[in-house]
Design an enzyme around this catalytic site. Structure first.
Site, PDB file in Angstrom:
ATOM      1  N   GLU A 308      10.035  -9.479  -9.333  1.00 58.33           N
ATOM      2  CA  GLU A 308      11.101  -8.975  -8.467  1.00 58.33           C
ATOM      3  C   GLU A 308      12.091 -10.073  -8.101  1.00 58.33           C
ATOM      4  OE1 GLU A 308       8.863  -7.031  -5.279  1.00 58.33           O
ATOM      5  OE2 GLU A 308       8.801  -5.210  -6.491  1.00 58.33           O
ATOM      6  N   ASP A 387       2.258   0.246  -7.417  1.00 58.65           N
ATOM      7  CA  ASP A 387       2.664  -0.420  -6.181  1.00 58.65           C
ATOM      8  C   ASP A 387       2.270   0.378  -4.941  1.00 58.65           C
ATOM      9  OD1 ASP A 387       3.825  -2.172  -4.486  1.00 58.65           O
ATOM     10  OD2 ASP A 387       5.895  -1.669  -4.957  1.00 58.65           O
ATOM     11  N   GLU A 415       3.425   1.068   3.821  1.00 54.58           N
ATOM     12  CA  GLU A 415       4.735   1.072   3.171  1.00 54.58           C
ATOM     13  C   GLU A 415       5.063   2.409   2.505  1.00 54.58           C
ATOM     14  OE1 GLU A 415       5.208  -2.013   0.262  1.00 54.58           O
ATOM     15  OE2 GLU A 415       7.130  -1.233  -0.415  1.00 54.58           O
TER      16      GLU A 415
HETATM   17  O1  GCW Z   1       5.844  -2.892  -2.724  1.00 56.42           O
HETATM   18  C1  GCW Z   1       6.727  -3.901  -2.978  1.00 56.42           C
HETATM   19  C2  GCW Z   1       7.511  -4.040  -1.731  1.00 56.42           C
HETATM   20  C3  GCW Z   1       8.193  -5.361  -1.607  1.00 56.42           C
HETATM   21  C4  GCW Z   1       7.124  -6.427  -1.757  1.00 56.42           C
HETATM   22  C5  GCW Z   1       6.479  -6.281  -3.111  1.00 56.42           C
HETATM   23  C6  GCW Z   1       5.336  -7.243  -3.310  1.00 56.42           C
HETATM   24  C7  GCW Z   1       7.055  -8.507  -0.613  1.00 56.42           C
HETATM   25  O2  GCW Z   1       8.413  -2.993  -1.671  1.00 56.42           O
HETATM   26  O3  GCW Z   1       8.805  -5.403  -0.354  1.00 56.42           O
HETATM   27  O4  GCW Z   1       7.656  -7.709  -1.576  1.00 56.42           O
HETATM   28  O5  GCW Z   1       5.936  -5.007  -3.241  1.00 56.42           O
HETATM   29  O6  GCW Z   1       4.192  -6.812  -3.134  1.00 56.42           O
HETATM   30  O7  GCW Z   1       5.559  -8.375  -3.629  1.00 56.42           O
END
Ligand code: GCW
Length: 703
Positions: A308, A387, A415
């Site tokens: 990311e 995720d 989340e």
């Molecule tokens: O789920 C995603 C989140 C990001 C997060 C990433 C991760 C900290 O939306 O906000 O970043 O995973 O786990 O690295």
């Protein structure tokens, strides 16, 4: 008696009972130590009035003062503290080594792990002793919390002989706190650690947090975002971090940090952060030595790299093993651990490519590196391959790294599961993943792999993103604290039953009234399925707005972009074909036996069908329903069940304090409304896509 009088009397009765319960903010979490009711107190009359600590350490002092605090609060008993064992009944706290020096012939029936404990009553010379013995000082503290928890749950503690040991050495919490005080994916206020670019001057909450963590056996906490600000390693930050470590230390919680791989450049002024560069290695060594000089019990680092948009070893053509090892070697002489996150994927995937698949990324990347990591590196693997979705299969990577330490990464912060505005107790989901058998040459459930048992690894365990904030009750929704509690309990013992955990938590948090316990526990245990029902069923993922908040419904956002959370919905069908034969090949990452469970439509469980396969809307599930009708029905069921949570809660009026009663009621009412929004958005969306009407005619045909 006429009905009006009746109503007045009943209301007055309810009001009186409500008024008699003191208001509670939830700040105490499950460590309320509520007074034991008179009728129950008799079973504790025989407990001693004295506590003796054998040995001397900060953690032991915490154990002893916790015992004093709990006994006074629950039983009104003021313990006297003494240094030496005298001829009177007493609690005796200390390590096995120290206590067995005082009481001969002590030998636990099972071996005592350093963090394990032994609760034991013995009689000597006509006196009775309640021994709270730890393998080490942390074990003694954990034993003390366990003992107090038994009283809070009104259990008998008069005869004890009970050894408990944690499942794995790594039982960490992570916070995604930014140095400015905001928290990534935090839903309960600002950071308890940072504000305005520095560590807060008042760290009272940090100490209280450590106490909560310790009470469920968590032994380290990484306090900053994995999207790490390199400044955390700058020299002027170190004294500030020392203060956090000091706040944690009395509770046996070690400080950990998330670090950015580019730190040697960003704060070290080097020209490169190439992990194979000698200067880079020297920089990490010096930095780590500096930290240990000031924080000798420092736990280690968490690293997110090549993910990311984060910097990573790929910039130099190096591997994750290269990157992890250079830091791990610096940590090793101090006993530090490097948690390397397996959450590495390309977020610019081509959505038109039917073979592209984000779910495959972690396995593809890490599997070839198995065996190349230092033995103080732990690969931290999210429970599922995407995720933190409401439902995912267990990540195939768990079964693919026999020569690498592994930890499972979970999220207490909700989340993708309602962000603490919705009730979603996650222990049942975690349990399904932990119990899932990867079938790598015999029975290999995920829990035993991460414990290090399966492949005899020196390290392993658990890390969960918690993200408590300054909100008085830590996680904003009073019932969300059940997730933090359950996380700790499962990390300690993944074999625990989820109902046992939810009952325990409810008793400690809301009291022992059987109706309160059964109602709240049942609400917790049903809540994940309810949330799944009105969000994303059949393994589609949460169907939320993945480009923004991750909160409201927005299935469109999953498609036609590089993030790879595709659901592949068109006018004929839905789901990702992940088979080897015709799809992305993801299923081929599992062992042959697991592949069998997923690869055919006939074998694949309904709840993961659309994760594994693309099928027509008219495909008939094992349940006998078509996929489209299941989508409609589950959303209507989910919304109705969410409304049902409100009615269940209302039965508790007068049985718990008004403050928390009202707070939860408001949250549940709001959730019930949101569930309708979800239901209508998703049902209408699929109706539009498929053109297939709802058998029960609940969806307006003209859209
Ligand atoms: O789920 C995603 C989140 C990001 C997060 C990433 C991760 C900290 O939306 O906000 O970043 O995973 O786990 O690295």
């Amino acid at each position: 008696m006429n009905s009006l009088r009746c109503i007045v009397i009943v209301s007055a009765l309810i009001l009186t009972s409500v008024l008699s319960l003191p208001a509670e903010t939830g700040a105490k979490g499950w460590l309320r130590y509520a007074p034991v009711p008179d009728g129950m107190a008799a079973r504790y009359h025989g407990l001693p009035d004295v506590v003796i600590s054998v040995g001397n350490s900060e953690v032991l002092n915490s154990a002893s003062s916790e015992l004093v605090r709990g006994m006074e609060s629950m039983l009104g008993k003021r313990l006297r503290t003494k240094q030496n064992v005298a001829a009177e009944d007493a609690f005796v706290l200390g390590s096995l080594k120290d206590v067995s020096g005082t009481f001969e012939g002590l030998n636990p029936s099972r071996s005592l792990d350093a963090d394990g404990f032994w609760l034991r009553t013995i009689e000597r010379g006509g006196k009775k002793y309640w021994l709270i013995i730890g393998g080490g000082e942390r074990g003694t503290l954990y034993g003390t919390f366990a003992f107090l928890s038994r009283i809070a749950q009104q259990q008998d503690v008069n005869e004890l002989n009970d050894v408990k040991s944690p499942s794995a050495p790594i039982r960490w919490a992570s916070q995604w706190d930014n140095l400015d005080g905001s928290i990534e994916r935090g839903y309960a206020g600002r950071s308890i650690f940072f504000d305005n670019g520095v560590v807060r001057s008042d760290l009272t909450r940090a100490g209280e947090y450590a106490r909560l963590l310790a009470s469920v056996g968590i032994n380290a906490c990484a306090i900053n975002n994995v999207n790490a600000d390199p400044r955390i390693l700058s020299l002027d930050f170190l004294p500030q971090l020392v203060r956090v470590a000091d706040a944690f230390r009395p509770w046996g919680v070690k400080l950990a940090l998330s670090v950015d791989l580019s730190s040697p450049v960003a704060v070290g002024g080097l020209k490169t952060f190439d992990p194979l560069d000698r200067d880079v290695a020297a920089w990490w060594k010096k930095k780590v030595d500096e930290i240990y000089q000031r924080i000798p019990d420092f736990a280690g680092f968490v690293v997110k790299a090549d993910s990311e948009g984060r910097s990573g070893p790929s910039q130099y053509g190096r591997t994750a093993a290269d990157a992890a090892n250079v830091i791990a070697r610096a940590l090793k002489p101090h006993g530090g651990v490097l948690m390397y996150r397996a959450f590495v994927y390309n977020h610019h995937l081509d959505w038109r490519d039917m073979k592209a698949d984000r779910a495959k990324a972690a396995y593809d990347y890490f599997h070839p590196l198995d065996g190349q990591f230092e033995d103080n590196v732990v690969l931290q693997i999210k429970y599922g391959p995407i995720d933190f979705q409401v439902r995912e299969p267990a990540s195939p990577l768990f079964g693919a790294m026999q020569h690498t330490n592994e930890a499972i990464e979970l999220q207490v912060t909700q989340e993708y599961t309602g962000q603490q505005r919705h009730l979603c107790f996650l222990a049942p989901m975690w349990k399904e993943i932990l119990d899932f058998d990867m079938h790598v040459n015999g029975a290999t459930p995920v829990k035993e792999i991460v414990e290090g048992k399966t492949w005899h690894r020196p390290l392993g365990g658990f890390n969960a993103v918690v993200n408590v904030g300054l909100d008085e009750n830590w996680l904003a929704h009073p019932l969300a604290m059940a997730n933090l509690y359950a996380y700790g309990r499962l990390a300690w013992n993944p074999d625990l039953d989820t109902k046992e955990i939810s009952d325990e938590w409810t008793r400690l948090t809301f009291g022992n009234d059987p109706q309160v316990v059964s109602t709240i526990s049942a609400m917790l245990l049903s809540s994940w399925h309810i949330y799944e029902n009105y969000t994303g069923p059949l393994g589609l993922g949460t169907l939320t707005d993945i480009l923004g908040s991750h909160y409201e419904p927005n299935p469109d956002s999953a498609e036609h972009n590089g993030w790879g959370q595709w659901i592949r919905a068109d006018s004929q069908g839905v789901g990702m074909d992940r088979t080897v034969a015709t799809g992305t090949g993801y299923i081929g990452q599992y062992s042959p036996k697991v592949q069998k469970e997923y690869k055919t439509l006939a074998a694949c469980p309904d709840e993961l069908l659309l994760f594994m396969h693309h099928v027509p809307y008219t495909y008939v599930l094992h349940s006998g329903k078509t996929v489209i009708q299941h989508i409609y029905d589950s959303h209507y069921d989910g919304a109705a069940e969410a409304a049902g949570l409100v009615s269940q809660w209302e039965l508790l009026l007068g049985k718990i304090d008004e403050q928390r009663y009202q707070k939860v009621l408001q949250k549940l009412q709001y959730q019930a409304g949101e569930a309708i929004v979800w239901r209508d958005t998703i049902a209408n969306w699929f109706f539009k896509k498929s053109g297939i009407p709802d058998e029960k005619d609940r969806i307006a045909r003209k859209q």
